[in-house]
Enzyme design. Structure first.
Site, PDB file in Angstrom:
ATOM      1  N   TYR A 145       0.887  -1.064  -0.025  1.00  0.00           N
ATOM      2  CA  TYR A 145       0.183  -0.081   0.143  1.00  0.00           C
ATOM      3  C   TYR A 145       1.039   1.300  -0.172  1.00  0.00           C
ATOM      4  O   TYR A 145       0.914   2.061  -0.758  1.00  0.00           O
ATOM      5  CB  TYR A 145      -0.976  -0.001   1.177  1.00  0.00           C
ATOM      6  CG  TYR A 145      -1.895   1.314   1.379  1.00  0.00           C
ATOM      7  CD1 TYR A 145      -2.892   1.118   0.431  1.00  0.00           C
ATOM      8  CD2 TYR A 145      -1.775   2.245   2.074  1.00  0.00           C
ATOM      9  CE1 TYR A 145      -3.943   2.109   0.632  1.00  0.00           C
ATOM     10  CE2 TYR A 145      -2.678   3.052   2.292  1.00  0.00           C
ATOM     11  CZ  TYR A 145      -3.737   3.295   1.602  1.00  0.00           C
ATOM     12  OH  TYR A 145      -4.762   4.354   1.654  1.00  0.00           O
ATOM     13  N   GLU A 147       4.146   1.819  -0.546  1.00  0.00           N
ATOM     14  CA  GLU A 147       4.733   2.044  -1.776  1.00  0.00           C
ATOM     15  C   GLU A 147       4.126   2.152  -3.125  1.00  0.00           C
ATOM     16  O   GLU A 147       4.493   2.720  -4.078  1.00  0.00           O
ATOM     17  CB  GLU A 147       5.967   0.844  -1.753  1.00  0.00           C
ATOM     18  CG  GLU A 147       6.792   0.631  -0.755  1.00  0.00           C
ATOM     19  CD  GLU A 147       8.261   1.951  -0.852  1.00  0.00           C
ATOM     20  OE1 GLU A 147       7.990   2.901  -1.252  1.00  0.00           O
ATOM     21  OE2 GLU A 147       9.138   1.478  -0.069  1.00  0.00           O
TER      22      GLU A 147
END
Ligand code: UDP
Length: 322
Positions: A145, A147
């Site tokens: 989520y 990155e």
């Protein structure tokens, strides 16, 4: 002329409130969602509106539509949901952004990315200003989520620099309010559901970690202001309520608001949990201009009332309340 607006993730908690607000301001709204972690029930009340349309679609696949603005909100924000299929999560963030940016470029639409405070990771700077680059674990269980959202910001900026696209990036901090899903594991909804059913409130760790909670109406107001802001404003903007509160104090506030007989119990802190989070919202305050106006007491009151209605309704059983 009526503004045509697409909202990806339109069946989600924020998405459904956004669709509702846009309709109330006279827009034509196309709600796009694959309902992976959301439910169409959150937009049932909009279905008969003459300016509302919904489309079941996964934005990791290309989409051809004609609109003036795109709000890209698609991606489950709750760790329980986004960790269920991390590869799909990162695909939604990245392939989804590429598809929506490509669409915006082709139809010359303005596009807003719902980014997140998670781009700051576990921050060493407090409160977090927009020019802080963050401290993110690239291989942790939250990374799909965190990155994914960071890469989406990069894509938005590259489309802006390379193709002159009119982009907006909202870094959204913890938000709560009616229509949060009862089973999404977020702290506000967990505590309310537990309190309503007189189950002990599960505080993870010692409860000294802090968050800053923004009421959904304030957040939606700000999101629309950001989209409407002049084209020169393209840098990321923090959106949230800077009022910081520890999780233990939140638990006490919810016990108080619900009048429950339940107590607080502690459980182990999940991996990668953040110690503190609080937005620096000076840029939003000066440029939009905006500041949140709902107190945590008022916000909790209406959220608790929503969950009570859900519990009284027999649909509550299907919606995971029991
Ligand atoms: N949390 C908690 N009990 C719960 C759910 C969450 O103590 O039942 C804690 C969680 O460990 C975190 C904070 O509350 O420190 C906020 O969690 P949430 O998932 O709502 O948001 P995020 O961690 O993404 O900011």
């Amino acid at each position: 002329m009526t503004k045509r607006v697409a909202v990806t993730g339109g069946c989600g908690f924020l998405g459904s409130h956004l669709c509702e607000k846009l309709l109330s301001t006279g827009c034509e709204v196309l709600c796009i969602d694959n309902c992976y972690s959301s439910t169409k029930a959150s937009i049932y009340h909009l279905q008969d509106h003459p300016r509302f349309e919904s489309l079941r679609h996964d934005i990791t696949f290309p989409l051809y539509i004609e609109v003036d603005e795109i709000y890209d909100l698609a991606c489950p924000p709750s760790p329980i949901h986004y960790q269920r299929d991390p590869v799909q999560t990162i695909k939604t963030c990245i392939h989804g952004a590429i598809n929506m940016l490509g669409l915006a470029k082709r139809i010359k639409a303005r596009i807003l990315q719902a980014s997140t405070s998670e781009v700051y990771g576990d921050p060493e700077i407090h409160p977090q200003p927009e020019d802080y680059w963050g401290r993110v674990n690239p291989i942790g269980i939250r990374s799909c989520y965190d990155e994914g959202k960071r890469c989406a910001e990069t894509l938005f900026f590259d489309y802006h620099r390379q193709h002159g696209l009119d982009v907006k990036i909202a870094r959204i901090f913890n938000t709560y309010g009616p229509r949060m899903q009862p089973d999404d594991g977020r702290v506000v909804s967990n505590f309310i559901v537990q309190a309503i059913y007189n189950r002990d409130l599960t505080v993870y760790g010692d409860g000294s970690q802090t968050r800053s909670f923004c009421y959904v109406d304030d957040l939606i107001d700000c999101l629309i202001r950001l989209m409407d802001a002049q084209a020169t404003l393209s840098g990321p903007v923090n959106l949230g309520n800077p009022e910081e509160i520890s999780i233990m104090v939140l638990a006490d506030a919810e016990i108080c608001e619900t009048g429950t007989t339940a107590k607080v119990i502690t459980k182990p802190l999940p991996d990668d949990d953040r110690l503190r989070r609080k937005p620096d919202i000076r840029p939003a305050g000066e440029m939009l201009p905006w500041k949140p106006s709902t107190t945590i007491e008022d916000g909790l009151k209406s959220t608790v009332s929503h969950f009570r209605t859900l519990a009284e309704d027999h649909h509550g059983k299907r919606d995971g309340l029991r």
